[in-house]
Design a protein around this motif. Structure first.
Motif, PDB file in Angstrom:
ATOM      1  N   SER A 197      32.977 -37.912  29.975  1.00 57.30           N
ATOM      2  CA  SER A 197      31.574 -37.743  29.609  1.00 57.30           C
ATOM      3  C   SER A 197      31.211 -36.261  29.570  1.00 57.30           C
ATOM      4  O   SER A 197      31.669 -35.496  30.433  1.00 57.30           O
ATOM      5  N   VAL A 205      38.241 -43.370  22.570  1.00 55.00           N
ATOM      6  CA  VAL A 205      36.907 -43.253  23.172  1.00 55.00           C
ATOM      7  C   VAL A 205      36.885 -43.774  24.610  1.00 55.00           C
ATOM      8  O   VAL A 205      36.231 -43.197  25.482  1.00 55.00           O
ATOM      9  N   PRO A 261      31.042 -38.116  25.870  1.00 58.33           N
ATOM     10  CA  PRO A 261      32.119 -38.530  24.957  1.00 58.33           C
ATOM     11  C   PRO A 261      31.918 -37.981  23.547  1.00 58.33           C
ATOM     12  O   PRO A 261      31.711 -38.733  22.588  1.00 58.33           O
ATOM     13  N   ARG A 262      31.972 -36.687  23.438  1.00 63.21           N
ATOM     14  CA  ARG A 262      31.776 -35.996  22.164  1.00 63.21           C
ATOM     15  C   ARG A 262      32.998 -35.151  21.847  1.00 63.21           C
ATOM     16  O   ARG A 262      33.779 -34.817  22.742  1.00 63.21           O
ATOM     17  N   ASP A 289      38.972 -43.312  17.146  1.00 64.88           N
ATOM     18  CA  ASP A 289      38.002 -43.932  18.049  1.00 64.88           C
ATOM     19  C   ASP A 289      38.695 -44.810  19.096  1.00 64.88           C
ATOM     20  O   ASP A 289      38.080 -45.231  20.066  1.00 64.88           O
ATOM     21  N   TYR A 331      27.738 -32.840  18.299  1.00 61.32           N
ATOM     22  CA  TYR A 331      27.208 -34.200  18.172  1.00 61.32           C
ATOM     23  C   TYR A 331      28.240 -35.143  17.571  1.00 61.32           C
ATOM     24  O   TYR A 331      27.984 -36.326  17.389  1.00 61.32           O
ATOM     25  N   GLU A 332      29.411 -34.619  17.263  1.00 62.02           N
ATOM     26  CA  GLU A 332      30.450 -35.417  16.606  1.00 62.02           C
ATOM     27  C   GLU A 332      31.099 -36.388  17.580  1.00 62.02           C
ATOM     28  O   GLU A 332      31.398 -36.034  18.724  1.00 62.02           O
ATOM     29  N   GLN A 333      31.319 -37.595  17.111  1.00 61.83           N
ATOM     30  CA  GLN A 333      32.065 -38.588  17.874  1.00 61.83           C
ATOM     31  C   GLN A 333      33.371 -38.888  17.151  1.00 61.83           C
ATOM     32  O   GLN A 333      33.515 -38.625  15.963  1.00 61.83           O
ATOM     33  N   GLN A 351      37.880 -41.069  26.966  1.00 60.16           N
ATOM     34  CA  GLN A 351      37.187 -39.785  26.879  1.00 60.16           C
ATOM     35  C   GLN A 351      36.313 -39.544  28.101  1.00 60.16           C
ATOM     36  O   GLN A 351      35.686 -40.462  28.624  1.00 60.16           O
TER      37      GLN A 351
END
Length: 200
Positions: free
Chosen positions: A65, A60, A67-68, A57, A49-51, A63
């Protein structure tokens, strides 16, 4: 081991149903390194669940999909490793020439085909134009010399070829079955094995 394949950078380790180590049950591992000192890989199908937080960031936007940050394995859980898909096969930098610090090749280390390791310390704007996928992993899987070969010998892992979509799949929870289903003969049947083998 699947006939005709061997442990090598760019191939996959697929956990067989008999492997019940919770760190690796039903995992698909991309082999990043394999040599006399052991092996290193990244688990491809354990999204967390980490972003990405500041300053990472900035990555992002490139990233894949979901995007974790993915759980790459139990070794060095503070380490972040990124794999990128380059638009052209990545080429190792020429050691006889002076590298430009703004050269995108400086930040993308070729692994196999169009798969490269990306330097997360770089400005993503320097590489965004040459990649079309990025996945970030926390930690990795590691084996000491001979350990992985022993585990393969006891039937814990299959070694199979990878395709680029394995690394950047948008359905990582299905990856274990997807990879097994494309294997020939009886290996493909393993995809339908129940989570609890006593159900057979």
């Amino acid at each position: 081991m699947v006939p005709g394949t061997s442990i090598a950078k760019g191939r996959l380790l697929v956990a067989t149903p008999v492997l019940d180590d919770p760190n690796f049950a039903r995992t698909v591992v991309y082999i990043v390194e394999h040599h006399d000192d052991g092996a290193l890989g990244l688990v491809l199908n354990r999204p967390s669940y980490e972003q990405l937080d500041d300053p990472l960031d900035r990555w992002v936007d490139v990233q894949s999909s979901p995007p974790r940050v993915f759980s790459g394995g139990p070794v060095e859980p503070d380490a972040l490793i990124a794999l990128a898909r380059t638009k052209q096969p990545a080429v190792p930098p020429d050691p006889t020439t002076d590298a430009d610090e703004d050269d995108e090749d400086t930040y993308l280390a070729p692994l196999s085909g169009t798969i490269a390791s990306a330097d997360l310390a770089a400005d993503p704007a320097l590489v965004a134009g040459s990649i079309d996928g990025l996945r970030v992993f926390r930690g990795y899987a590691g084996w000491s010399p001979g350990q992985l070969e022993m585990e393969i010998g006891t039937g814990s892992w299959l070694v199979v070829d990878s395709v680029e979509s394995d690394i950047f799949t948008d359905e990582p929870d299905e990856l274990w079955r997807v990879v097994l289903r494309r294997q020939p003969g009886r290996l493909g049947w393993l995809a339908e094995a129940p989570d609890d083998l006593s159900w057979n």
